[in-house]
Design a protein around this motif. Structure first.
Motif, short mmCIF file in Angstrom:
data_model
loop_
_atom_site.label_atom_id
_atom_site.label_comp_id
_atom_site.label_asym_id
_atom_site.label_seq_id
_atom_site.Cartn_x
_atom_site.Cartn_y
_atom_site.Cartn_z
N GLN A 92 60.32 35.38 49.83
CA GLN A 92 60.57 34.01 50.28
C GLN A 92 59.26 33.42 50.82
N PRO A 93 58.76 32.37 50.17
CA PRO A 93 59.18 31.81 48.87
C PRO A 93 58.97 32.81 47.76
N ALA A 94 59.40 32.43 46.54
CA ALA A 94 59.40 33.36 45.40
C ALA A 94 57.98 33.57 44.87
N LEU A 95 57.18 34.30 45.64
CA LEU A 95 55.80 34.57 45.23
C LEU A 95 55.76 35.46 44.00
N GLU A 96 56.67 36.43 43.94
CA GLU A 96 56.80 37.32 42.81
C GLU A 96 58.27 37.51 42.50
N ALA A 97 58.57 37.95 41.30
CA ALA A 97 59.96 38.11 40.88
C ALA A 97 60.61 39.26 41.66
N PRO A 98 61.91 39.19 41.88
CA PRO A 98 62.62 40.31 42.52
C PRO A 98 62.42 41.59 41.71
N ILE A 141 53.15 41.66 51.79
CA ILE A 141 52.46 40.46 51.34
C ILE A 141 51.01 40.50 51.82
N MET A 142 50.09 40.32 50.89
CA MET A 142 48.67 40.33 51.18
C MET A 142 48.10 38.92 51.03
N ASP A 143 47.07 38.63 51.79
CA ASP A 143 46.46 37.31 51.80
C ASP A 143 45.18 37.33 50.97
N ASP A 144 45.25 36.73 49.79
CA ASP A 144 44.07 36.64 48.94
C ASP A 144 43.47 35.24 49.03
N THR A 145 42.91 34.95 50.21
CA THR A 145 42.21 33.69 50.46
C THR A 145 40.83 34.03 51.02
N PRO A 146 39.90 33.08 51.01
CA PRO A 146 38.53 33.38 51.45
C PRO A 146 38.48 34.03 52.82
N LEU A 147 37.51 34.95 52.96
CA LEU A 147 37.39 35.75 54.17
C LEU A 147 35.92 35.87 54.53
N ASP A 148 35.62 35.59 55.80
CA ASP A 148 34.28 35.79 56.34
C ASP A 148 34.34 36.88 57.39
N PHE A 192 41.04 32.79 43.75
CA PHE A 192 41.89 33.35 44.80
C PHE A 192 43.34 33.14 44.41
N LYS A 193 44.15 34.14 44.67
CA LYS A 193 45.55 34.11 44.23
C LYS A 193 46.50 33.67 45.33
N GLY A 194 46.00 33.49 46.54
CA GLY A 194 46.88 33.12 47.65
C GLY A 194 47.61 34.35 48.17
N TYR A 195 48.95 34.24 48.28
CA TYR A 195 49.76 35.36 48.74
C TYR A 195 50.24 36.20 47.56
N VAL A 196 49.99 37.50 47.61
CA VAL A 196 50.41 38.44 46.57
C VAL A 196 50.88 39.72 47.26
N SER A 197 51.63 40.53 46.53
CA SER A 197 52.07 41.80 47.09
C SER A 197 50.95 42.83 47.05
N ALA A 198 51.10 43.89 47.85
CA ALA A 198 50.13 44.98 47.83
C ALA A 198 50.08 45.62 46.45
N ARG A 199 51.23 45.71 45.79
CA ARG A 199 51.29 46.27 44.44
C ARG A 199 50.39 45.48 43.49
N THR A 200 50.54 44.17 43.52
CA THR A 200 49.72 43.32 42.65
C THR A 200 48.25 43.38 43.05
N SER A 201 47.99 43.43 44.35
CA SER A 201 46.61 43.46 44.83
C SER A 201 45.87 44.68 44.30
N LEU A 202 46.50 45.86 44.35
CA LEU A 202 45.85 47.07 43.88
C LEU A 202 45.79 47.11 42.36
N ALA A 203 46.91 46.89 41.69
CA ALA A 203 46.94 47.00 40.23
C ALA A 203 46.01 46.00 39.57
#
Length: 700
Positions: free
Chosen positions: A583-589, A351-358, A375-386
């Motif tokens: 958990q929670p269901a950020l992305e589908a299984p 799980i990657m954190d896609d929220t503002p960063l300074d 910003f997408k919030g919490y996403v997987s590394a797969r989604t972050s790269l793709a």
């Protein structure tokens, strides 16, 4: 020609003997075209390049490949009794001698064979004052010696290949292409009359050439007016273009062709090269209204490293876009994620954190933004790269360390990173460095080859040795991510030019201010890299990786795989695939690939719902700056909070609305106070920040 004269030069006393011992084969072997020729991988001619600047000569032309009309015209103009004399025309010599004594305009009587002798021997050439009697005598002896051992066809063929026609144009091939843009076999009667008129005085004025051509036309009973012949002479002598083709590989020719008269075989695929060039030109034409003028393509064979296509410039300039350095944009992200996965710092399911960063740097606060400024919030590394999310990439480079990522980029062949790692800072994750299209495409070929590096080459067998520079399992996982249409749909949607009908892995990139646009990807057998933009650094207008370079990449990939299948690579040892849920269901299984020992069935966000209310962005005491390169109407600051359910944003005492999601605010210069308040107006979190910029610019 100079080398030929040096080889064949002889003193007056032995001129005739030298000509007698030379064979037609020796003369042709000593002949050197001023052009070097580039061949494709199948030995077919692809491109010619002039190397010798002393004179312009093309490859030797057989007599059978020279237009009969030209042969007749030259015989009529220069030597009408050529087929009957033995090298010397006694009647013509007598007439010339009488005219030289008593006529106002002296004339010569050199036969074609005598002229050939002068072409072969520098000492027999006429000087400014004409030939001396001794030179004339030696020329006659040499012509007779040639006639004794050469056939008339051999003499005439050599003469037409060595004679000067106009300026630097020597030989029938150079004259035919240079003046008429056609092969010697295609010369018509008018073309032939003009060329024959040039032999006696190659650099004569236009009026003189026209007058002589008209006289030859009348003598040959041509049904053409002198006015039309004069227009054709004017067109021929003013012609500037030497070749009428599209010069399919000029940059490669300049790299490989160094010696005149030499043919060099390259790794290029001729039909592919022409297709890629035409396709890129068509795409640039469609993007002209968006201020896109230049582009480049390179196609590599994954196994051999052969460069199959090399379109250095389809915009009509001299710059070589395949080797030029341009800002990489997001195209470097796959190597960052591969490094993190290889070192077991993350998995594709992490799980990657896609929220503002300074990030505090030596030059101030670095606050990266995503391409769509959301910003997408919490996403997987797969989604972050793709989906090419920027902030997770910056967080990843902080995880791996800037030095480690920098060294990995050097490992995959990006030699243009000449500054130390700290010079680029965290922005290296977003492609702040400059790279060449060739080295970038070859780096992607490393991913295609499971982490094995070899050099790409324009000549067969010159790729060098192989070395492993990354883990095969991590390279496989990154390739699987780059081939995942669903994972990239967060940013690009499901329907775009990146989705092929065969297995392929692909990444786009756009540099700051839209100055460079990339699409690089690979299939089972090929790697294709495309760049579009402007060599002068002008920004494009509203062009993304999907609309700029990607259509060309897709068309070239489709061309390559018309009859070639591409299957997903087999997973190397040390990988396993497992079902994962969030958990929670950020992305589908889904089923996910893991390096053995890093797998987990569940990935959970821990404690997010119970965190105390806080302002994540902007941080307290932040200093934000208005970017002068971004239109004022498009600039936004996104307020982010944690534990903000049911709370509201209040900026400088003004209620902005619910704080459940990101709030977009157009920045205004000055100091500001942002607060999170509850339903009763109680402040639960507060941050003071400052925006610097031109207040007048905000009004535009």
């Amino acid at each position: 020609m100079k080398s030929l004269l040096v080889i064949l030069a002889c003193t007056w006393s032995c001129a005739a003997l030298a000509q007698a011992t030379l064979t037609p084969g020796q003369v042709q072997a000593a002949y050197r075209s001023s052009e070097a020729q580039l061949l494709d991988r199948d030995g077919q001619p692809l491109q010619s390049l002039r190397v010798d600047m002393q004179a312009r000569r093309l490859p030797w032309v057989a007599l059978a490949d020279i237009s009969p009309a030209l042969q007749q015209a030259v015989l009529l103009a220069e030597d009408q009794r050529f087929m009957r004399h033995g090298g010397v025309d006694i009647s013509a010599l007598a007439t010339a001698a009488w005219d030289n004594l008593f006529a106002a305009k002296p004339r010569g009587a050199s036969t074609i064979t005598m002229q050939l002798a002068g072409q072969l021997d520098a000492d027999l050439k006429a000087q400014a004052g004409g030939r001396s009697l001794r030179q004339k005598w030696d020329q006659i002896r040499a012509a007779q010696a040639i006639e004794q051992s050469w056939s008339k066809a051999q003499i005439f063929e050599a003469y037409l290949n060595l004679v000067s026609f106009r300026g630097e144009l020597q030989g029938v091939a150079a004259a035919s292409y240079g003046l008429f843009g056609k092969a010697p076999s295609g010369l018509n009667q008018t073309d032939s009359i003009i060329l024959a008129s040039l032999v006696r005085a190659p650099n004569a004025p236009l009026a003189v050439v026209t007058r002589r051509a008209c006289a030859l036309a009348r003598e040959s009973r041509m049904d053409s007016s002198c006015q039309l012949i004069g227009q054709r002479v004017l067109t021929a002598l003013q012609r500037n273009a030497f070749y009428v083709d599209l010069a399919p590989a000029p940059q490669v020719a300049r790299q490989l062709l160094k010696q005149p008269g030499v043919a060099v075989r390259s790794t290029l695929d001729g039909p592919l090269q022409r297709f890629a060039q035409a396709n890129l030109r068509q795409q640039l034409a469609s993007l002209r209204e968006r201020n896109v003028n230049d582009g480049a393509i390179v196609v590599l064979d994954n196994r051999s490293g052969d460069i199959l296509a090399y379109v250095g410039n389809a915009g009509g300039k001299e710059v070589d876009g395949v080797t030029a350095l341009r800002q990489a944009g997001s195209t470097l992200k796959p190597f960052l994620y591969e490094l993190a996965i290889e070192r077991r710092l993350m998995t594709a399911a992490s799980i990657m954190d896609d929220t503002p960063l300074d990030i505090a740097t030596g030059s101030g606060v670095y606050a990266p933004q995503n391409y769509d400024r959301n910003f997408k919030g919490y996403v997987s590394a797969r989604t972050s790269l793709a989906s090419s999310l920027n902030i997770p990439a910056v967080r990843t480079v902080l995880l791996t360390g800037q030095d480690s990522f920098y060294n990995r980029l050097k490992d995959v062949g990006l030699s243009s990173l000449t500054e130390p790692a700290e010079y680029y800072g965290p922005s290296l994750a977003l492609g702040a460095s400059e790279v060449s299209l060739l080295e970038l495409a070859n780096a992607y070929r490393v991913l295609a080859n499971g982490g094995q590096f070899t050099l790409a080459s324009l000549q067969p067998g010159q790729g060098g040795g192989t070395r492993r520079v990354m883990d095969a399992g991590a390279a496989f996982i990154v390739g699987d991510i780059l081939a995942d249409r669903a994972a990239r749909s967060v940013t690009f949607g499901l329907r775009n030019e990146l989705g092929t009908n065969f297995w392929s892995a692909v990444k786009t990139g756009t540099s700051k201010d839209m100055r460079d646009n990339w699409c690089v990807g690979y299939s089972q057998r090929y790697t294709v890299g495309v760049w579009v933009g402007n060599f002068d650094g002008q920004p494009m207008w509203d062009v993304s990786g999907v609309t700029g370079a990607a259509p060309v990449w897709r068309d070239v990939m489709d061309y390559l795989h018309k009859n070639v299948a591409s299957h997903a690579p087999s997973p190397p040892k040390g990988l396993l695939q497992q079902q994962v849920t969030y958990q929670p269901a950020l992305e589908a299984p889904r089923r996910e690939w893991f390096m053995a020992g890093t797998e987990s069935p569940v990935f959970a966000v821990v404690g997010d719902a119970h965190r105390a209310p806080a302002i994540v962005y902007p941080a307290d005491d932040s200093i934000l700056a208005i970017d002068p390169d971004i239109p004022q109407s498009l600039q936004r600051v996104f307020f982010q909070a944690q534990g903000s359910q049911g709370l509201r944003w209040v900026l400088d005492g003004t209620d902005l609305g619910p704080a459940d999601d990101s709030f977009s605010w157009r920045p205004a210069p000055g100091k500001h106070v942002l607060a999170l308040v509850d339903g009763e107006g109680k402040t639960l979190a507060q941050a003071g920040f400052q925006v610097r910029g031109n207040a007048l610019a905000q009004l535009k």
